[in-house]
Design an enzyme around this catalytic site. Structure first.
Site, short mmCIF file in Angstrom:
data_model
loop_
_atom_site.label_atom_id
_atom_site.label_comp_id
_atom_site.label_asym_id
_atom_site.label_seq_id
_atom_site.Cartn_x
_atom_site.Cartn_y
_atom_site.Cartn_z
N ILE A 142 0.86 -1.18 0.00
CA ILE A 142 0.00 0.00 0.00
C ILE A 142 0.89 1.24 0.00
CG2 ILE A 142 -1.66 1.34 1.34
CD1 ILE A 142 -2.92 -1.07 -0.03
N LYS A 143 0.75 2.07 -1.03
CA LYS A 143 1.58 3.27 -1.14
C LYS A 143 0.90 4.44 -0.45
CE LYS A 143 4.08 4.46 -4.83
NZ LYS A 143 4.36 4.78 -6.26
N LEU A 144 1.68 5.11 0.38
CA LEU A 144 1.21 6.28 1.12
C LEU A 144 2.26 7.38 1.02
CD1 LEU A 144 0.30 4.18 4.24
CD2 LEU A 144 -1.41 5.53 3.02
#
Length: 318
Positions: free
Chosen positions: A131-133
């Protein structure tokens, strides 16, 4: 002699920074990364029309409210493209949380859960997803909680040592420190040209890598955002490098010899006490380049997300 790309693979895991499936097939990376800009670009590829139609149909089945349908279709399309990529790469896909949630910890966590659920409903285990944040304080705090739940994260738009240190202390799986965008800022600010060795982006990633290895942090360092192959060659030995198709092609067509530049520490020493939020915000604020590039990156991803949603709205309304 092996081409430069194959030589690089001996020292570093290569990741494709694209949503273009044909490009991924061509360069055989271990993993792939996407972001709102790449999803927008991929959505314009004719072969992806079926993925868009599937996202539209699914969104219509979930809600009668147009605003919710647009959000759902965007999430589903990002996952659909990720699913196609996972048919090719043996490793992981990075799928990005809406940049407009960059300062919303709870909103980011909720969106991450939704994306993971969509992948799981398609038969993909969370172990194949990152998950890219954005590397804001709120994004890092969201990642810390997600990691504790067993959801691995990729912290992006990382331009400063303060961001890198906070990510490591939060137990984040992977960071994406940007190289080329740092170079862009310094070239504009100073009017100077930089060799690959002196490139401020290369220097930044090297110092982060050395700090992580010296203090025994397990967070993976994945250099990102490259402007030329010289930057990539200077970071040979970095845990991972995510590279766009044009530079992958250039590396594949080159026979420049590669020497491992980044090496693990020979001894590990205990890290300092963890940063507080106040320390993080102050240290980050002290770096005008990082402040400007993070804000710009979030804005630009949000703009491209908006463009994607305009396209989806037209299809949902037709």
């Amino acid at each position: 002699m092996a081409n430069t790309l194959e030589q690089l693979k001996a020292f570093t895991t290569i990741v494709a920074d694209t949503g273009d499936i044909e490009a991924i097939k061509r360069y055989q990376p271990e993993d792939a990364t996407t972001n709102p800009s790449l999803i927008l670009k991929a959505s314009e590829i004719p072969e992806y029309s079926a993925l868009i139609e599937n996202a539209i149909d699914w969104a219509k089945s979930q809600s009668d409210v147009l605003a919710q349908q647009i959000e759902d279709a965007g999430d589903k399309l990002a996952v659909n493209i990720g699913l196609e990529i996972l048919k090719i790469v043996p490793g992981r896909i990075s799928t990005e949380v809406d940049a407009r949630l960059s300062f919303d910890k709870e909103g980011s966590i909720a969106k991450a859960h939704k994306l993971i659920k969509l992948y799981q409903e398609a038969g993909i285990d969370k172990s194949r997803i990152l998950i890219k944040l954005a590397s804001t304080w709120e994004g890092i705090c969201a990642a810390k909680q997600l990691e504790q739940e067993g959801i691995n994260c990729n912290l992006t738009l990382l331009f400063s040592f303060a961001q890198a240190r906070a990510c490591a202390e939060a137990g984040v799986y992977l960071i994406s420190p940007f190289v080329g965008r740092i170079l862009d800022w310094y070239k504009k600010d100073t009017g100077l040209e930089y060799s690959a060795t002196d490139d401020p982006g290369v220097v930044s990633v090297t110092s982060i890598y050395d700090y992580y290895k010296r203090h025994g942090f397990n967070t993976v360092v994945m250099g990102a955002s490259f402007r030329n192959t010289g930057e990539i060659i200077e970071l040979a030995g970095c845990d991972r490098l995510t590279i766009g198709p044009a530079l992958l092609e250039e590396l594949q067509n080159s026979t420049t010899p590669i020497v491992q530049k980044l090496l693990p520490a020979t001894e590990v020493v205990a890290p300092e006490a963890e940063m507080t939020e106040a320390q993080f915000r102050w240290e980050f604020n002290e770096d005008p380049m990082a402040v400007e590039k993070l804000a710009e990156g979030i804005r630009n991803f949000a703009i491209d997300q908006g463009k994607l949603e305009v396209m989806l709205k037209e299809k949902l309304s037709s």
